[in-house]
Design a protein around this motif. Structure first.
Motif, PDB file in Angstrom:
ATOM      1  N   ILE A 210       0.837  -1.202   0.000  1.00 32.42           N
ATOM      2  CA  ILE A 210       0.000   0.000   0.000  1.00 32.42           C
ATOM      3  C   ILE A 210       0.869   1.249   0.000  1.00 32.42           C
ATOM      4  CG2 ILE A 210      -1.641   1.332   1.371  1.00 32.42           C
ATOM      5  CD1 ILE A 210      -2.886  -1.305   2.265  1.00 32.42           C
ATOM      6  N   LEU A 211       1.886   1.257   0.883  1.00 32.85           N
ATOM      7  CA  LEU A 211       2.755   2.421   0.970  1.00 32.85           C
ATOM      8  C   LEU A 211       3.543   2.624  -0.319  1.00 32.85           C
ATOM      9  CD1 LEU A 211       4.105   2.087   4.629  1.00 32.85           C
ATOM     10  CD2 LEU A 211       2.355   3.648   3.785  1.00 32.85           C
ATOM     11  N   SER A 212       3.971   1.502  -0.938  1.00 34.81           N
ATOM     12  CA  SER A 212       4.743   1.602  -2.171  1.00 34.81           C
ATOM     13  C   SER A 212       3.871   2.029  -3.344  1.00 34.81           C
ATOM     14  CB  SER A 212       5.421   0.266  -2.483  1.00 34.81           C
ATOM     15  OG  SER A 212       6.302  -0.110  -1.449  1.00 34.81           O
ATOM     16  N   SER A 213       2.573   1.664  -3.309  1.00 36.25           N
ATOM     17  CA  SER A 213       1.678   1.961  -4.429  1.00 36.25           C
ATOM     18  C   SER A 213       1.000   3.318  -4.302  1.00 36.25           C
ATOM     19  CB  SER A 213       0.611   0.862  -4.544  1.00 36.25           C
ATOM     20  OG  SER A 213       1.206  -0.409  -4.708  1.00 36.25           O
ATOM     21  N   PRO A 215       0.203   7.033  -4.661  1.00 37.50           N
ATOM     22  CA  PRO A 215       0.720   8.069  -5.560  1.00 37.50           C
ATOM     23  C   PRO A 215       1.233   9.287  -4.812  1.00 37.50           C
ATOM     24  CG  PRO A 215      -1.676   8.093  -5.550  1.00 37.50           C
ATOM     25  CD  PRO A 215      -1.264   6.914  -4.706  1.00 37.50           C
ATOM     26  N   SER A 216       0.864   9.408  -3.533  1.00 43.33           N
ATOM     27  CA  SER A 216       1.301  10.544  -2.717  1.00 43.33           C
ATOM     28  C   SER A 216       2.541  10.173  -1.924  1.00 43.33           C
ATOM     29  CB  SER A 216       0.182  10.971  -1.754  1.00 43.33           C
ATOM     30  OG  SER A 216      -0.984  11.326  -2.454  1.00 43.33           O
ATOM     31  N   GLY A 217       3.370  11.164  -1.655  1.00 39.98           N
ATOM     32  CA  GLY A 217       4.531  10.955  -0.807  1.00 39.98           C
ATOM     33  C   GLY A 217       4.114  10.872   0.646  1.00 39.98           C
ATOM     34  N   LEU A 218       4.852  10.097   1.433  1.00 41.07           N
ATOM     35  CA  LEU A 218       4.544   9.925   2.846  1.00 41.07           C
ATOM     36  C   LEU A 218       5.853   9.902   3.627  1.00 41.07           C
ATOM     37  CD1 LEU A 218       1.878   7.665   4.427  1.00 41.07           C
ATOM     38  CD2 LEU A 218       4.192   7.543   5.313  1.00 41.07           C
ATOM     39  N   VAL A 219       5.909  10.737   4.655  1.00 45.18           N
ATOM     40  CA  VAL A 219       7.089  10.830   5.512  1.00 45.18           C
ATOM     41  C   VAL A 219       6.642  10.754   6.959  1.00 45.18           C
ATOM     42  CG1 VAL A 219       9.026  12.269   6.261  1.00 45.18           C
ATOM     43  CG2 VAL A 219       8.371  12.238   3.878  1.00 45.18           C
ATOM     44  N   ASN A 231       8.287   6.841   1.763  1.00 46.34           N
ATOM     45  CA  ASN A 231       7.810   5.819   0.822  1.00 46.34           C
ATOM     46  C   ASN A 231       8.358   6.058  -0.582  1.00 46.34           C
ATOM     47  OD1 ASN A 231       6.284   8.026   0.052  1.00 46.34           O
ATOM     48  ND2 ASN A 231       4.424   6.851  -0.283  1.00 46.34           N
ATOM     49  N   THR A 232       8.011   5.138  -1.492  1.00 43.72           N
ATOM     50  CA  THR A 232       8.569   5.173  -2.842  1.00 43.72           C
ATOM     51  C   THR A 232       8.150   6.428  -3.599  1.00 43.72           C
ATOM     52  OG1 THR A 232       8.505   2.751  -2.888  1.00 43.72           O
ATOM     53  CG2 THR A 232       8.757   3.879  -4.999  1.00 43.72           C
ATOM     54  N   ALA A 233       6.860   6.797  -3.498  1.00 47.05           N
ATOM     55  CA  ALA A 233       6.388   7.996  -4.209  1.00 47.05           C
ATOM     56  C   ALA A 233       7.081   9.245  -3.685  1.00 47.05           C
ATOM     57  CB  ALA A 233       4.871   8.125  -4.063  1.00 47.05           C
ATOM     58  N   GLY A 234       7.246   9.332  -2.361  1.00 48.92           N
ATOM     59  CA  GLY A 234       7.943  10.479  -1.785  1.00 48.92           C
ATOM     60  C   GLY A 234       9.382  10.554  -2.234  1.00 48.92           C
ATOM     61  N   GLU A 290       2.663   7.222  19.015  1.00 48.92           N
ATOM     62  CA  GLU A 290       4.014   7.666  19.368  1.00 48.92           C
ATOM     63  C   GLU A 290       3.957   9.159  19.624  1.00 48.92           C
ATOM     64  OE1 GLU A 290       8.616   7.477  17.673  1.00 48.92           O
ATOM     65  OE2 GLU A 290       6.974   6.498  16.603  1.00 48.92           O
ATOM     66  N   ALA A 291       4.139   9.534  20.871  1.00 48.72           N
ATOM     67  CA  ALA A 291       4.016  10.931  21.259  1.00 48.72           C
ATOM     68  C   ALA A 291       5.071  11.774  20.558  1.00 48.72           C
ATOM     69  CB  ALA A 291       4.165  11.065  22.779  1.00 48.72           C
ATOM     70  N   GLY A 292       4.625  12.881  19.975  1.00 50.79           N
ATOM     71  CA  GLY A 292       5.533  13.815  19.330  1.00 50.79           C
ATOM     72  C   GLY A 292       5.895  13.479  17.901  1.00 50.79           C
ATOM     73  N   ALA A 293       5.576  12.264  17.434  1.00 47.73           N
ATOM     74  CA  ALA A 293       5.906  11.875  16.069  1.00 47.73           C
ATOM     75  C   ALA A 293       4.904  12.502  15.095  1.00 47.73           C
ATOM     76  CB  ALA A 293       5.913  10.368  15.922  1.00 47.73           C
ATOM     77  N   LEU A 294       5.333  12.694  13.849  1.00 45.80           N
ATOM     78  CA  LEU A 294       4.497  13.344  12.842  1.00 45.80           C
ATOM     79  C   LEU A 294       4.346  12.466  11.615  1.00 45.80           C
ATOM     80  CD1 LEU A 294       5.898  17.004  12.887  1.00 45.80           C
ATOM     81  CD2 LEU A 294       3.869  16.126  14.054  1.00 45.80           C
ATOM     82  N   LEU A 295       3.194  12.595  10.981  1.00 49.38           N
ATOM     83  CA  LEU A 295       2.908  11.956   9.698  1.00 49.38           C
ATOM     84  C   LEU A 295       2.655  13.059   8.678  1.00 49.38           C
ATOM     85  CD1 LEU A 295       2.157   9.511   7.874  1.00 49.38           C
ATOM     86  CD2 LEU A 295      -0.185   9.758   8.713  1.00 49.38           C
ATOM     87  N   ILE A 296       3.415  13.043   7.586  1.00 50.75           N
ATOM     88  CA  ILE A 296       3.309  14.082   6.560  1.00 50.75           C
ATOM     89  C   ILE A 296       2.973  13.417   5.229  1.00 50.75           C
ATOM     90  CG2 ILE A 296       4.502  15.960   5.381  1.00 50.75           C
ATOM     91  CD1 ILE A 296       6.387  16.043   7.844  1.00 50.75           C
ATOM     92  N   VAL A 297       1.865  13.810   4.642  1.00 54.21           N
ATOM     93  CA  VAL A 297       1.442  13.310   3.337  1.00 54.21           C
ATOM     94  C   VAL A 297       1.506  14.490   2.356  1.00 54.21           C
ATOM     95  CG1 VAL A 297      -0.391  12.210   2.019  1.00 54.21           C
ATOM     96  CG2 VAL A 297      -0.057  11.607   4.418  1.00 54.21           C
ATOM     97  N   PHE A 298       2.157  14.276   1.201  1.00 50.43           N
ATOM     98  CA  PHE A 298       2.321  15.395   0.271  1.00 50.43           C
ATOM     99  C   PHE A 298       2.189  14.911  -1.167  1.00 50.43           C
ATOM    100  CE2 PHE A 298       6.472  13.639   1.248  1.00 50.43           C
ATOM    101  CZ  PHE A 298       7.090  13.520   0.022  1.00 50.43           C
ATOM    102  N   GLN A 299       1.835  15.846  -2.043  1.00 49.36           N
ATOM    103  CA  GLN A 299       1.733  15.609  -3.481  1.00 49.36           C
ATOM    104  C   GLN A 299       2.537  16.677  -4.206  1.00 49.36           C
ATOM    105  OE1 GLN A 299      -1.392  16.220  -1.780  1.00 49.36           O
ATOM    106  NE2 GLN A 299      -1.476  14.061  -1.160  1.00 49.36           N
TER     107      GLN A 299
END
Length: 530
Positions: A210-213, A215-219, A231-234, A290-299
């Motif tokens: 799923i992460l590899s497929s 189309p959006s970048g994920l950090v 991920n691969t798109a990112g 996870e306290a303080g951790a961030l999820l960033i999704v970008f296109q």
């Protein structure tokens, strides 16, 4: 179905056989050490018959272990080997019990170990069979030892023998039942655990897919704002190696993203990548668990923003074109009247020098205004391209060769790169006009001892013509107005060259883009559909 079940059971049986072989190896080795120590600590004498038999039993245990180990190594061990192992354990136990005193032997517990081993490798049925065989072997051993007892020795009473037999038989049966139950529970638990591990691995693979497929970048990053996953798109958008980014500061990967943390629904962030400047549309949210951790999704919004700018520019140019056409139409008739009047005055052949000079100025300026009006009309309403198959490589080469004679290019290094023949349906006159405008602009920007390069290539079902100059003098503020009419940074320029080139390329269904950097130069990229 039965074959697949047998294949799934075999690996578990082999692993249990491995543990049984290892246990026997350790037990035989300890028995060997004990026997050797006992012989060493006794006065020097020849080993007794019992000692010799002990060594023989230990050697038999080692031999059985080696044979089973070889079969396990070859992958041919199965249920028959497990049965042989259990029978061998019973025989070894019988030999050791015989050597250590029979009914009074302290090693009768070895039968229990054989039963437990049978429960491990042959489940509860095997444990009961092992208990029965052990009872039979122990009974036979006591009968043989009773019949072979020398005359005059103390005989074990029948009641004592029956008690020992009965207690051992009962103990072995109970051990068989208990160990069989525990083995069955262990197998069930192991099967459930194996299934859970398989499900977990499957979910892990699905997550990676799923992460590899995506189309959006994920950090993701930890509380210290260091990247933990890309991920691969990112990786493709940022043109960075995903593994190399792990552990790096998030701000290094996405400069300015810290100002958006810890939560941003939708934002845009310009980022400089190895492939150039990109515009990212991203959202930032806390990473659950996870306290303080961030999820960033970008296109990558670079192409979208470029198309929006092109659309705005096209609308703007269309409005200006309409206005220019109206203005040119209103100016044409007065200009024609003015020039006609000037020609009539010139035909009178007046002897007044002032009149002659003013008449010449009037004629010359009216001609200049007429040419300017024609440029307006060409920009506002470019003629429809008269398309035909044109060898672009020849057209580019000929146009550049023609411009080498232009005084503007004498002190400029003019290069042309046409690696392969390429044909497209275009209007050659209009495309030549576009090339002349772009190359002359590049030569003027590069100046003396500068370089202008024209290259032709094929990419993504379009012909690409690149005109590069070494100046790199176009600023960010100028980019938005570059193709607008009347916009020029050069004294004496009309500001219609690039706007006309833009109109002609748009009429061909193509695109024209520009990038500029002082260290990398300026490049105009013309794309024509094939």
């Amino acid at each position: 179905m039965a074959r697949s079940t047998a294949r799934s059971v075999a690996p578990g049986l082999r692993s249990r056989l491995v543990w049984l072989v290892l246990f026997r190896t350790v037990a035989a080795s300890l028995s060997l050490v004990v026997t050797v120590v006992r012989l060493v600590t006794q006065p020097v004498q020849e080993p007794s018959r019992a000692d010799s038999l002990s060594f023989a039993v230990i050697a038999g245990a080692y031999l059985l272990t080696v044979v089973t180990g070889l079969r396990l190594r070859r992958g041919t061990a199965g249920r028959l080997d497990a049965t042989v192992q259990v029978v061998g354990d019973v025989l070894i136990a019988t030999g050791l019990v015989y050597l250590s005193g029979g009914a009074d032997s302290p090693l009768t517990f070895l039968y229990s170990l054989a039963v437990i081993g049978a429960a491990v490798v042959l489940d509860w049925r095997g444990a009961l069979v092992a208990a029965a065989v052990s009872t039979f072997a122990f009974t036979a051993l006591l009968l043989v030892m009773g019949l072979t007892t020398p005359a005059g020795s103390v005989m074990v009473s029948p009641s004592r023998v029956l008690f020992v037999l009965g207690s051992n038989a009962l103990a072995l049966v109970l051990i068989a039942v208990l160990s069989g139950y525990l083995s069955r529970q262990l197998s069930a638990t192991g099967g459930a655990l194996s299934q859970s591990e398989a499900d977990l691995r499957r979910l892990g693979r699905l997550q990676q897919l799923i992460l590899s497929s995506m189309p959006s970048g994920l950090v993701t990053c930890d509380v210290h704002r260091r990247v933990t996953f890309l991920n691969t798109a990112g990786s493709g958008i940022l043109q960075e190696d995903a593994l190399a980014c792990v552990g790096q500061p998030l701000e290094k990967l996405l400069p300015g993203v810290s100002t958006l943390a810890p939560r941003s629904i939708r934002s845009e962030l310009p980022v400089q990548t190895p492939g150039g400047k990109r515009v990212l549309g991203l959202s930032v949210s806390p990473l659950e668990g996870e306290a303080g951790a961030l999820l960033i999704v970008f296109q990558d919004l670079t192409d979208l923003r470029r198309m929006e700018e092109d659309l705005k520019r096209t609308d703007r140019l269309a409005s200006l074109g309409t206005l220019s056409a109206q203005l040119a139409h209103e100016l044409r008739n007065p200009l024609a009247s003015m020039r006609g009047s000037a020609q009539l005055l010139a035909q009178e052949q007046s002897q007044d020098a002032v009149v002659q000079r003013l008449t010449g100025i009037l004629t010359r300026e009216s001609d200049r205004l007429a040419r300017l009006v024609e440029d307006f009309l060409r920009f506002a309403r470019p003629p429809q391209p008269q398309r035909r198959a044109v060898a672009l490589d020849t057209l580019v080469s000929e146009t550049v060769d023609m411009l080498r004679a232009d005084p503007l290019t004498r002190e400029v290094t003019l290069e042309v790169r046409v690696p392969q023949p390429l044909t497209a349906q275009v209007d050659p006159d209009q495309l030549r006009q576009v090339l002349i405008n772009l190359v002359r602009n590049g030569c003027q920007a590069a100046g003396a001892r500068g370089t202008v390069r024209v290259a032709l290539a094929r990419a993504d079902q379009e012909a690409q013509i690149r005109v590069w100059d070494s100046a790199g003098s176009i600023t960010e503020e100028m980019m938005g107005h570059l193709f607008e009419p009347f916009f020029t940074t050069r004294s004496g320029g009309t500001g219609l060259g690039l706007s006309t080139a833009h109109s002609l390329i748009r009429a061909h269904g193509g695109t024209i883009r520009v990038t500029s950097h002082p260290a990398e130069g300026t490049e105009f990229l013309v794309g024509l559909p094939l």
